[in-house]
Every structure is written in C-alpha cells, then in structure tokens.
Design a protein around this motif. Structure first.
Motif, mmCIF file in Angstrom:
data_model
loop_
_atom_site.group_PDB
_atom_site.id
_atom_site.type_symbol
_atom_site.label_atom_id
_atom_site.label_comp_id
_atom_site.label_asym_id
_atom_site.label_seq_id
_atom_site.Cartn_x
_atom_site.Cartn_y
_atom_site.Cartn_z
ATOM 1 N N LEU A 76 40.451 50.031 40.691
ATOM 2 C CA LEU A 76 40.120 49.483 41.999
ATOM 3 C C LEU A 76 38.758 48.794 41.970
ATOM 4 O O LEU A 76 38.601 47.679 42.475
ATOM 5 C CB LEU A 76 40.139 50.612 43.041
ATOM 6 N N ALA A 77 37.793 49.424 41.349
ATOM 7 C CA ALA A 77 36.444 48.845 41.264
ATOM 8 C C ALA A 77 36.458 47.567 40.424
ATOM 9 O O ALA A 77 35.857 46.557 40.814
ATOM 10 C CB ALA A 77 35.478 49.867 40.666
ATOM 11 N N ARG A 78 37.143 47.594 39.294
ATOM 12 C CA ARG A 78 37.200 46.402 38.438
ATOM 13 C C ARG A 78 37.894 45.234 39.136
ATOM 14 O O ARG A 78 37.506 44.084 38.955
ATOM 15 C CB ARG A 78 37.924 46.733 37.135
ATOM 16 N N ARG A 79 38.936 45.525 39.889
ATOM 17 C CA ARG A 79 39.625 44.468 40.632
ATOM 18 C C ARG A 79 38.680 43.787 41.619
ATOM 19 O O ARG A 79 38.670 42.571 41.743
ATOM 20 C CB ARG A 79 40.836 45.025 41.387
ATOM 21 N N GLN A 80 37.885 44.607 42.283
ATOM 22 C CA GLN A 80 36.945 44.043 43.253
ATOM 23 C C GLN A 80 35.854 43.222 42.547
ATOM 24 O O GLN A 80 35.483 42.155 43.017
ATOM 25 C CB GLN A 80 36.309 45.162 44.083
ATOM 26 N N ILE A 81 35.368 43.720 41.414
ATOM 27 C CA ILE A 81 34.361 42.982 40.654
ATOM 28 C C ILE A 81 34.943 41.651 40.177
ATOM 29 O O ILE A 81 34.296 40.601 40.285
ATOM 30 C CB ILE A 81 33.871 43.831 39.451
ATOM 31 N N ALA A 82 36.171 41.661 39.673
ATOM 32 C CA ALA A 82 36.821 40.446 39.179
ATOM 33 C C ALA A 82 37.047 39.439 40.307
ATOM 34 O O ALA A 82 36.924 38.229 40.097
ATOM 35 C CB ALA A 82 38.140 40.794 38.497
ATOM 36 N N ALA A 83 37.372 39.922 41.488
ATOM 37 C CA ALA A 83 37.634 39.053 42.617
ATOM 38 C C ALA A 83 36.377 38.296 43.036
ATOM 39 O O ALA A 83 36.462 37.182 43.563
ATOM 40 C CB ALA A 83 38.190 39.845 43.795
#
Length: 85
Positions: A76-83
C-alpha cells in the motif's frame, strides 16, 4: 529519499513497538498478521505516522487497521509512493 523496503519497514515497526533489534523475524514475517506478530494497533498506527514523516505516505486510520500484514502495508505504501512519482 531512500527506497521503502521490507527491511526498512521492519526497522520502523520495531522502533514503533519498542522492540529490540535482537528479536528475530523468520521468513514468514511479511505475511503474518500484525496481531500474531504481537504488534497492537497503536504500534501499527505509529508506524503509519513514521511512513508519513519519512516517505510522505498518507494512510487513513482505517487503511492502517485493515491492512493486516507487513507485506500488505508495504504494498500500500509503495503504491502511494509510485503514484506520486
């Protein structure tokens, strides 16, 4: 900003839970429920606060409580960082 890895998330979790570095986590750590690992909701919420401070990840309290495992929190955290990139 350093990459958010499972090792980094583990370090943050340990610090937020007041757990010493000497406590070993086996290979199953990432997919084990926080409750089974002995992390209460306060430790997980504190971890989310650190993720916000250190990585700019903004998770709601519901997301943090519902995520369940270190692997899902990391995803979840990585998805937000990537976005944001």
């Amino acid at each position: 900003m350093p990459e958010l890895t499972m090792g980094e998330l583990t370090r943050i979790l340990r610090e937020c839970a007041g757990e010493g570095e000497g406590v070993a986590h086996d290979g199953e750590f990432a997919d084990t429920l926080f409750t089974d690992l002995g992390y209460d909701s306060l430790a997980v919420l504190e971890t989310a606060s650190r993720l916000k401070r250190d990585y700019g990840v903004e998770l709601t309290d519901d997301e943090v409580v519902d995520v369940g495992t270190p692997a899902r929190l990391l995803e979840l955290a990585r998805r937000q960082i990537a976005a944001r990139s």
